[in-house]
Design a protein around this motif. Structure first.
Motif, PDB file in Angstrom:
ATOM      1  N   LYS A 113     104.086  -2.226 -14.485  1.00 19.79           N
ATOM      2  CA  LYS A 113     103.448  -3.351 -13.796  1.00 19.79           C
ATOM      3  C   LYS A 113     103.560  -3.203 -12.290  1.00 19.79           C
ATOM      4  O   LYS A 113     102.615  -3.515 -11.548  1.00 19.79           O
ATOM      5  CB  LYS A 113     104.071  -4.668 -14.253  1.00 19.79           C
ATOM      6  N   LEU A 114     104.714  -2.737 -11.824  1.00 18.49           N
ATOM      7  CA  LEU A 114     104.880  -2.550 -10.383  1.00 18.49           C
ATOM      8  C   LEU A 114     104.012  -1.404  -9.868  1.00 18.49           C
ATOM      9  O   LEU A 114     103.463  -1.460  -8.754  1.00 18.49           O
ATOM     10  CB  LEU A 114     106.347  -2.298 -10.041  1.00 18.49           C
ATOM     11  N   CYS A 115     103.868  -0.346 -10.656  1.00 22.35           N
ATOM     12  CA  CYS A 115     102.995   0.752 -10.255  1.00 22.35           C
ATOM     13  C   CYS A 115     101.538   0.298 -10.196  1.00 22.35           C
ATOM     14  O   CYS A 115     100.781   0.706  -9.305  1.00 22.35           O
ATOM     15  CB  CYS A 115     103.148   1.927 -11.224  1.00 22.35           C
ATOM     16  N   LEU A 116     101.139  -0.551 -11.140  1.00 20.59           N
ATOM     17  CA  LEU A 116      99.793  -1.125 -11.085  1.00 20.59           C
ATOM     18  C   LEU A 116      99.631  -1.995  -9.839  1.00 20.59           C
ATOM     19  O   LEU A 116      98.564  -1.987  -9.199  1.00 20.59           O
ATOM     20  CB  LEU A 116      99.523  -1.945 -12.342  1.00 20.59           C
ATOM     21  N   LEU A 117     100.665  -2.751  -9.488  1.00 20.87           N
ATOM     22  CA  LEU A 117     100.627  -3.564  -8.274  1.00 20.87           C
ATOM     23  C   LEU A 117     100.457  -2.687  -7.042  1.00 20.87           C
ATOM     24  O   LEU A 117      99.763  -3.075  -6.082  1.00 20.87           O
ATOM     25  CB  LEU A 117     101.903  -4.395  -8.170  1.00 20.87           C
ATOM     26  N   PHE A 118     101.063  -1.514  -7.051  1.00 20.51           N
ATOM     27  CA  PHE A 118     100.909  -0.570  -5.933  1.00 20.51           C
ATOM     28  C   PHE A 118      99.434  -0.250  -5.697  1.00 20.51           C
ATOM     29  O   PHE A 118      98.932  -0.323  -4.560  1.00 20.51           O
ATOM     30  CB  PHE A 118     101.700   0.710  -6.242  1.00 20.51           C
ATOM     31  N   PHE A 119      98.725   0.096  -6.748  1.00 16.40           N
ATOM     32  CA  PHE A 119      97.310   0.438  -6.602  1.00 16.40           C
ATOM     33  C   PHE A 119      96.470  -0.791  -6.270  1.00 16.40           C
ATOM     34  O   PHE A 119      95.496  -0.696  -5.512  1.00 16.40           O
ATOM     35  CB  PHE A 119      96.798   1.100  -7.886  1.00 16.40           C
ATOM     36  N   MET A 120      96.833  -1.948  -6.809  1.00 12.58           N
ATOM     37  CA  MET A 120      96.077  -3.171  -6.529  1.00 12.58           C
ATOM     38  C   MET A 120      96.201  -3.571  -5.060  1.00 12.58           C
ATOM     39  O   MET A 120      95.239  -4.074  -4.455  1.00 12.58           O
ATOM     40  CB  MET A 120      96.566  -4.300  -7.435  1.00 12.58           C
ATOM     41  N   LEU A 121      97.371  -3.362  -4.465  1.00  5.35           N
ATOM     42  CA  LEU A 121      97.545  -3.659  -3.046  1.00  5.35           C
ATOM     43  C   LEU A 121      96.655  -2.768  -2.190  1.00  5.35           C
ATOM     44  O   LEU A 121      96.056  -3.227  -1.202  1.00  5.35           O
ATOM     45  CB  LEU A 121      99.016  -3.480  -2.648  1.00  5.35           C
ATOM     46  N   HIS A 122      96.552  -1.495  -2.556  1.00  5.04           N
ATOM     47  CA  HIS A 122      95.673  -0.586  -1.812  1.00  5.04           C
ATOM     48  C   HIS A 122      94.206  -0.974  -1.992  1.00  5.04           C
ATOM     49  O   HIS A 122      93.420  -0.892  -1.037  1.00  5.04           O
ATOM     50  CB  HIS A 122      95.907   0.854  -2.269  1.00  5.04           C
ATOM     51  N   ILE A 123      93.832  -1.388  -3.187  1.00  2.00           N
ATOM     52  CA  ILE A 123      92.455  -1.850  -3.398  1.00  2.00           C
ATOM     53  C   ILE A 123      92.164  -3.073  -2.547  1.00  2.00           C
ATOM     54  O   ILE A 123      91.098  -3.189  -1.920  1.00  2.00           O
ATOM     55  CB  ILE A 123      92.224  -2.168  -4.891  1.00  2.00           C
ATOM     56  N   PHE A 124      93.108  -3.998  -2.506  1.00  2.62           N
ATOM     57  CA  PHE A 124      92.933  -5.223  -1.731  1.00  2.62           C
ATOM     58  C   PHE A 124      92.693  -4.912  -0.254  1.00  2.62           C
ATOM     59  O   PHE A 124      91.771  -5.458   0.377  1.00  2.62           O
ATOM     60  CB  PHE A 124      94.161  -6.115  -1.903  1.00  2.62           C
ATOM     61  N   VAL A 125      93.523  -4.026   0.314  1.00  2.65           N
ATOM     62  CA  VAL A 125      93.365  -3.677   1.731  1.00  2.65           C
ATOM     63  C   VAL A 125      92.037  -2.963   1.969  1.00  2.65           C
ATOM     64  O   VAL A 125      91.334  -3.242   2.953  1.00  2.65           O
ATOM     65  CB  VAL A 125      94.550  -2.808   2.199  1.00  2.65           C
ATOM     66  N   SER A 126      91.663  -2.053   1.073  1.00  2.00           N
ATOM     67  CA  SER A 126      90.418  -1.303   1.242  1.00  2.00           C
ATOM     68  C   SER A 126      89.207  -2.221   1.178  1.00  2.00           C
ATOM     69  O   SER A 126      88.293  -2.124   2.011  1.00  2.00           O
ATOM     70  CB  SER A 126      90.313  -0.221   0.164  1.00  2.00           C
ATOM     71  N   ILE A 127      89.173  -3.126   0.198  1.00  2.00           N
ATOM     72  CA  ILE A 127      88.044  -4.047   0.073  1.00  2.00           C
ATOM     73  C   ILE A 127      87.987  -4.980   1.276  1.00  2.00           C
ATOM     74  O   ILE A 127      86.898  -5.299   1.790  1.00  2.00           O
ATOM     75  CB  ILE A 127      88.144  -4.848  -1.241  1.00  2.00           C
ATOM     76  N   TRP A 128      89.138  -5.433   1.740  1.00  2.00           N
ATOM     77  CA  TRP A 128      89.168  -6.298   2.910  1.00  2.00           C
ATOM     78  C   TRP A 128      88.571  -5.588   4.131  1.00  2.00           C
ATOM     79  O   TRP A 128      87.791  -6.184   4.893  1.00  2.00           O
ATOM     80  CB  TRP A 128      90.602  -6.730   3.203  1.00  2.00           C
ATOM     81  N   LYS A 129      88.913  -4.327   4.309  1.00  2.00           N
ATOM     82  CA  LYS A 129      88.362  -3.571   5.437  1.00  2.00           C
ATOM     83  C   LYS A 129      86.860  -3.361   5.285  1.00  2.00           C
ATOM     84  O   LYS A 129      86.112  -3.413   6.277  1.00  2.00           O
ATOM     85  CB  LYS A 129      89.070  -2.215   5.551  1.00  2.00           C
ATOM     86  N   ILE A 130      86.401  -3.102   4.053  1.00  2.00           N
ATOM     87  CA  ILE A 130      84.974  -2.883   3.827  1.00  2.00           C
ATOM     88  C   ILE A 130      84.178  -4.149   4.127  1.00  2.00           C
ATOM     89  O   ILE A 130      83.103  -4.107   4.739  1.00  2.00           O
ATOM     90  CB  ILE A 130      84.732  -2.422   2.375  1.00  2.00           C
ATOM     91  N   VAL A 131      84.725  -5.298   3.724  1.00  2.00           N
ATOM     92  CA  VAL A 131      84.005  -6.565   3.885  1.00  2.00           C
ATOM     93  C   VAL A 131      84.122  -7.097   5.310  1.00  2.00           C
ATOM     94  O   VAL A 131      83.126  -7.493   5.939  1.00  2.00           O
ATOM     95  CB  VAL A 131      84.534  -7.614   2.878  1.00  2.00           C
ATOM     96  N   VAL A 132      85.343  -7.120   5.837  1.00  2.00           N
ATOM     97  CA  VAL A 132      85.586  -7.745   7.137  1.00  2.00           C
ATOM     98  C   VAL A 132      85.429  -6.747   8.272  1.00  2.00           C
ATOM     99  O   VAL A 132      84.878  -7.064   9.321  1.00  2.00           O
ATOM    100  CB  VAL A 132      86.988  -8.391   7.169  1.00  2.00           C
ATOM    101  N   GLY A 133      85.906  -5.526   8.065  1.00  2.00           N
ATOM    102  CA  GLY A 133      85.817  -4.513   9.118  1.00  2.00           C
ATOM    103  C   GLY A 133      87.142  -4.338   9.817  1.00  2.00           C
ATOM    104  O   GLY A 133      87.980  -3.549   9.389  1.00  2.00           O
ATOM    105  N   THR A 134      87.377  -5.086  10.892  1.00  2.00           N
ATOM    106  CA  THR A 134      88.606  -4.955  11.669  1.00  2.00           C
ATOM    107  C   THR A 134      89.801  -5.466  10.873  1.00  2.00           C
ATOM    108  O   THR A 134      89.815  -6.612  10.439  1.00  2.00           O
ATOM    109  CB  THR A 134      88.509  -5.748  12.982  1.00  2.00           C
ATOM    110  N   PRO A 135      90.805  -4.636  10.645  1.00  2.00           N
ATOM    111  CA  PRO A 135      91.978  -5.085   9.874  1.00  2.00           C
ATOM    112  C   PRO A 135      92.869  -6.002  10.695  1.00  2.00           C
ATOM    113  O   PRO A 135      93.027  -5.820  11.894  1.00  2.00           O
ATOM    114  CB  PRO A 135      92.695  -3.765   9.552  1.00  2.00           C
ATOM    115  N   THR A 136      93.410  -7.029  10.056  1.00  2.00           N
ATOM    116  CA  THR A 136      94.381  -7.892  10.724  1.00  2.00           C
ATOM    117  C   THR A 136      95.772  -7.267  10.597  1.00  2.00           C
ATOM    118  O   THR A 136      96.096  -6.644   9.589  1.00  2.00           O
ATOM    119  CB  THR A 136      94.391  -9.290  10.091  1.00  2.00           C
ATOM    120  N   ILE A 137      96.559  -7.461  11.643  1.00  2.00           N
ATOM    121  CA  ILE A 137      97.889  -6.855  11.663  1.00  2.00           C
ATOM    122  C   ILE A 137      98.718  -7.350  10.487  1.00  2.00           C
ATOM    123  O   ILE A 137      99.346  -6.571   9.760  1.00  2.00           O
ATOM    124  CB  ILE A 137      98.589  -7.157  12.997  1.00  2.00           C
ATOM    125  N   TRP A 138      98.732  -8.657  10.272  1.00  2.00           N
ATOM    126  CA  TRP A 138      99.607  -9.223   9.259  1.00  2.00           C
ATOM    127  C   TRP A 138      99.190  -8.815   7.855  1.00  2.00           C
ATOM    128  O   TRP A 138     100.025  -8.374   7.060  1.00  2.00           O
ATOM    129  CB  TRP A 138      99.614 -10.745   9.381  1.00  2.00           C
TER     130      TRP A 138
END
Length: 451
Positions: A113-138
């Protein structure tokens, strides 16, 4: 009439790449037979090993994409040095106050479950960058720091637990440790190649392609884990786990020594990757850092292939002896870097030596953990052992930020050499821990799980 002075960009000799590649290949092909027989076998345990190495390589590619491209991406979006330091500081604060306890969560709910969470966190950041563009620091810092914390313990712990369930021999597990180090370094180099290929010299046009690729790799890994892997449900209650963790972490001095050694290694590695580039380009020296990076990882790959030679071949050493020598060499290398100004060639040689020793240290520490740390609390002890190192790194980063604000840019008040010197002292203390383990004569020649 003015005189134009042309400055040359320093690049490593191409012969170094050839040497590292040939040496690694030669070391692998000449390994003792028992060191590779289990991996090339077609039995179910060997099939598990190959599947896990593929999964770990995918996870390493995810880590490598940010390690290679992260700082450049922040600079591309106009982040100042102060903002970059804030980004890193937030990450280490998250690793300290949240990541330190994820190992215990992994032991309780399951490492898959934690390993799956690892990949889900990377997906979340990638999708956020694709949609929003500029990444927020936090947002980016918190997510990626949590993912890095999971990467540091959960995959290894999951592999060890599944390995024991299959009833595989200890020699096979030892081989998996150095193979994980080898594949991680190779995947980091592959991440650099992939990022350069996707950017293709046009950052403005192709920067989103790296995010798309990261999301695709993460989705593929999640599908791969969800369909092809099964994990037995965890039956231990929180109370039972707390009792077991307290009993082993408090009463066993060997675990204390091993945890301190892991802390020192984590601090030195973090300090190395933060400061290696600023140290080389000091005084305005022009260096092709992108060509040095694969040399460092190639040295680590070569070092990892030397691990089985020390325990299966003719160069048989006790684990504590091997680690003691490696820690001393690493400490001396960093001491020379911290002591005085060095030529670029000397610095690169010392950094490569440091990484080569690291290739031996990581699987050796993993083997000691298997001998001394029970599987049911392995993740918790691994993550807790990183807490002092994360605290020390965060302390230095905050100090640098304060000096940057007060002195208006004079952040060199705390020199790079000071942090590197502390890393060297930590490695010498880790060597002392290995000396005590050896002196006590409590090394077990076989894992406690096979008694």
């Amino acid at each position: 009439m003015g005189v134009v002075i042309e400055s040359e960009v320093w690049e490593p000799n191409k012969a170094l790449y050839i040497f590292l590649f040939i040496s690694s290949v030669f070391s692998i092909f000449c390994l003792p037979r028992k060191s590779v027989s289990n991996v090339i076998d077609h039995a179910p345990p060997a099939s598990f090993q190959r599947k896990f190495l593929l999964l770990y390589a995918l996870a390493s590619v995810m880590q490598g994409l940010w390690a290679v491209f992260g700082e450049y991406e922040l600079a591309y979006y106009g982040f100042s040095k102060k903002q970059m330091l804030t980004f890193i500081s937030v990450g280490y604060a998250v690793s300290l106050f949240i990541g330190s306890f994820l190992g215990m969560l992994s032991d309780l709910v399951g490492h898959k479950k934690l390993c799956l969470l690892f990949f889900m966190l990377h997906i979340f950041v990638s999708i956020w960058k694709i949609v929003v563009g500029t990444p927020t620091i936090w947002l980016a810092s918190i997510s990626l720091s949590l993912a890095s914390s999971i990467f540091s313990f959960s995959f290894e712990t999951w592999m060890v637990v599944e390995h024991d369930k299959l009833g595989q021999r200890q020699d096979s597990l030892n081989d998996m440790f150095w193979l994980m180090t080898f594949f991680e370094s190779a995947s980091f180099i592959g991440s650099q190649v992939l990022a350069n290929y996707l950017i293709d010299g046009n950052v403005n046009k192709n920067i989103k392609s790296t995010w798309n690729e990261a999301a695709v790799v993460a989705v593929a890994a999640i599908i791969y884990v969800s369909r092809g892997w099964k994990e037995a449900p965890q039956i231990a209650t929180f109370k039972d786990y707390h009792i077991s963790l307290h009993r082993h972490a408090i009463s066993d001095k060997r675990i204390w020594l091993l945890s301190w050694a892991q802390t020192c290694v984590h601090f030195s590695v973090a300090a190395f990757w933060i400061l290696w580039a600023p140290t080389i380009v000091a005084d305005g020296r022009e260096v092709s850092l992108g060509l040095i990076y694969p040399c460092l990882l190639g040295s680590k790959m070569l070092g990892s292939t030397g691990f089985p030679w020390f325990f299966h071949g003719r160069l048989v050493l006790r684990i504590e002896e091997c680690l003691l020598y490696a820690f001393v060499i690493m400490g001396l290398a960093l001491s020379i870097v911290a002591y005085d100004y060095q030529e670029i060639g000397v610095l690169v040689s010392l950094f490569c030596l440091f990484q080569a020793c690291m290739g031996v240290v990581l699987p050796s520490l993993a083997r000691l953990r298997t001998m001394y740390v029970p599987n049911e609390v392995r993740g918790g002890i691994m993550s807790l052992s990183l807490m002092p190192a994360n605290a020390a790194i965060l302390f230095f980063l905050i100090l640098v930020l304060i000096m940057l604000m007060l002195q208006r840019g004079y952040y060199q008040y705390i020199g790079n050499s000071t942090i590197i010197a502390f890393a060297a002292l930590g490695l010498f203390s880790a060597a002392g821990c290995m000396y005590l383990l050896k002196k006590w004569g409590k090394q077990l020649h076989q894992s406690i799980h096979h008694l």
